[in-house]
Design a protein around this motif. Structure first.
Motif, PDB file in Angstrom:
ATOM      1  N   ALA A 129       0.890  -1.267   0.026  1.00  7.95           N
ATOM      2  CA  ALA A 129      -0.011  -0.030   0.158  1.00  7.95           C
ATOM      3  C   ALA A 129       0.898   1.465   0.087  1.00  7.95           C
ATOM      4  O   ALA A 129       0.582   2.167  -0.556  1.00  7.95           O
ATOM      5  N   TRP A 130       1.998   1.339   0.920  1.00  5.40           N
ATOM      6  CA  TRP A 130       2.662   2.503   0.791  1.00  5.40           C
ATOM      7  C   TRP A 130       3.344   2.831  -0.617  1.00  5.40           C
ATOM      8  O   TRP A 130       3.313   3.899  -0.983  1.00  5.40           O
ATOM      9  N   ARG A 131       4.166   1.883  -1.235  1.00  3.29           N
ATOM     10  CA  ARG A 131       4.713   1.571  -2.534  1.00  3.29           C
ATOM     11  C   ARG A 131       3.605   2.332  -3.568  1.00  3.29           C
ATOM     12  O   ARG A 131       3.994   3.285  -4.297  1.00  3.29           O
ATOM     13  N   GLY A 132       2.571   1.826  -3.436  1.00  6.98           N
ATOM     14  CA  GLY A 132       1.358   2.122  -4.314  1.00  6.98           C
ATOM     15  C   GLY A 132       1.006   3.738  -4.042  1.00  6.98           C
ATOM     16  O   GLY A 132       0.972   4.399  -5.220  1.00  6.98           O
ATOM     17  N   GLY A 186      -0.844  -0.074   8.167  1.00  5.75           N
ATOM     18  CA  GLY A 186      -0.090   0.907   9.280  1.00  5.75           C
ATOM     19  C   GLY A 186       0.927   1.446   8.715  1.00  5.75           C
ATOM     20  O   GLY A 186       1.991   1.774   9.534  1.00  5.75           O
ATOM     21  N   VAL A 187       0.775   1.678   7.434  1.00 10.81           N
ATOM     22  CA  VAL A 187       2.054   2.725   6.940  1.00 10.81           C
ATOM     23  C   VAL A 187       1.842   4.115   6.765  1.00 10.81           C
ATOM     24  O   VAL A 187       2.575   4.863   6.281  1.00 10.81           O
ATOM     25  N   TYR A 220      10.746  18.061  -2.534  1.00 16.21           N
ATOM     26  CA  TYR A 220       9.737  18.543  -1.524  1.00 16.21           C
ATOM     27  C   TYR A 220       8.588  17.132  -1.408  1.00 16.21           C
ATOM     28  O   TYR A 220       8.148  17.065  -0.437  1.00 16.21           O
ATOM     29  N   LEU A 221       8.585  16.580  -2.617  1.00 10.91           N
ATOM     30  CA  LEU A 221       7.641  15.461  -2.369  1.00 10.91           C
ATOM     31  C   LEU A 221       8.162  14.547  -1.390  1.00 10.91           C
ATOM     32  O   LEU A 221       7.403  13.851  -0.743  1.00 10.91           O
ATOM     33  N   HIS A 222       9.395  14.314  -1.427  1.00 15.60           N
ATOM     34  CA  HIS A 222      10.078  13.559  -0.248  1.00 15.60           C
ATOM     35  C   HIS A 222       9.849  13.939   1.028  1.00 15.60           C
ATOM     36  O   HIS A 222       9.466  12.992   1.623  1.00 15.60           O
ATOM     37  N   ASP A 226       7.592  11.851   4.039  1.00 14.31           N
ATOM     38  CA  ASP A 226       8.064  11.719   5.174  1.00 14.31           C
ATOM     39  C   ASP A 226       7.053  12.143   6.170  1.00 14.31           C
ATOM     40  O   ASP A 226       6.945  11.424   7.295  1.00 14.31           O
ATOM     41  N   GLY A 227       6.309  13.098   5.874  1.00 10.48           N
ATOM     42  CA  GLY A 227       5.324  13.561   6.967  1.00 10.48           C
ATOM     43  C   GLY A 227       3.986  12.776   6.917  1.00 10.48           C
ATOM     44  O   GLY A 227       3.385  12.910   8.008  1.00 10.48           O
TER      45      GLY A 227
END
Length: 280
Positions: A129-132, A186-187, A220-222, A226-227
């Motif tokens: 899910a996080w990668r997607g 949970g990501v 800025y996307l990075h 992270d946020g």
């Protein structure tokens, strides 16, 4: 003697008269045939009609290809004249295919947004899910950074497009699923909302618009990703609480939460008042 000589002369005159009538008939027939042949030539399609149709289709494709490049580089403020010049065609040719610039943009609209929908759907279907989610944001931001016209369409800075509400509804369903699955795994921080993803696209697009550097958005996307990501340590709650509904007034750049309604039916024709004559 006289009567004997007259008969051959009468026969000759008759023969001559018959020949003259045959000759006039033949001339009339030839004239009618030439007239019919000329009419057939006028009624028949010109022999170069297929070539003209092919040329028209080639010109249309050239205009669409040029429009993609012009709108990509200059945005939707570019004119139909700009597109014609970029295609190497006359302005009259452009207007024969598209009555105005809006008609040309509409012809490109489905193709422009189909790429975004494909990227969003793939992100929602990724088992990780996080990668997607992260890949979806990165790929959409990349499309926007490289295509100013697409950026203006997605962020609502251009004119409304036909079928735009339906498109945003379809995209919104994929985004909802992306956020739901990321929270379930949970990501993603639990107070993140689907609207946050659209707001991130707005922020990242502003970097490209303001700086003119097409790759600076990645930095800025990075930071923003992270946020968004859930961490082992508790996070400070986000301000403004649960967004729930789009901001007021709702911008075209956000996803509608409900399926768009079909266009209203035309009003019924007004009924005619009864006349005293109707009962007679």
């Amino acid at each position: 003697m006289y009567g004997g000589e007259e008969r051959p002369r009468a026969a000759a005159r008759a023969t001559t008269g018959a020949a003259a009538r045959v000759q006039r008939w033949w001339q009339d027939a030839r004239g009618r045939r030439h007239a019919l042949d000329a009419g057939d030539r006028l009624m028949a399609p010109p022999s170069d009609a297929p070539r003209l149709r092919r040329d028209a289709e080639v010109n249309r494709r050239r205009l669409l290809a040029a429009a993609r490049e012009v709108f990509r580089d200059r945005g939707l403020r570019a004119t139909l004249d700009d597109v014609a010049h970029h295609a190497g065609l006359g302005v009259g040719t452009a207007y024969r295919h598209f009555r105005n610039k809006d008609a040309l943009i509409d012809a490109l609209f489905d193709d422009m947004l189909a790429r975004v929908e494909e990227v969003t759907r793939e992100g929602a279907e990724d088992p990780d899910a996080w990668r997607g989610l992260a890949t979806h944001l990165e790929r959409v931001a990349e499309l926007q950074a490289l295509d100013r016209g697409l950026r203006e369409v997605l962020l609502g800075t251009g004119r409304p497009m036909p079928g735009e509400s339906e498109f945003r509804y379809r995209i919104g369903r994929h985004v909802d699923l992306m956020v739901e699955r990321a929270k379930a795994q949970g990501v993603l921080r639990p107070d993140a909302e689907p609207w946050d993803l659209m707001a991130i696209q707005l922020m990242v697009a502003a970097v490209t618009d303001r700086t003119g550097r097409p790759d600076l958005w990645r930095r800025y996307l990075h930071l923003l990703l992270d946020g968004l990501r859930a961490g082992p340590e508790p996070r400070e709650p986000l301000p403004c609480g649960d967004l729930g509904e789009p901001p007021t007034p709702p911008g075209r750049g956000f996803f509608p939460r409900t399926e768009p309604s079909p266009p209203p039916s035309p009003p019924p024709s007004p009924s005619r008042s009864p006349s005293p004559r109707d009962g007679r």
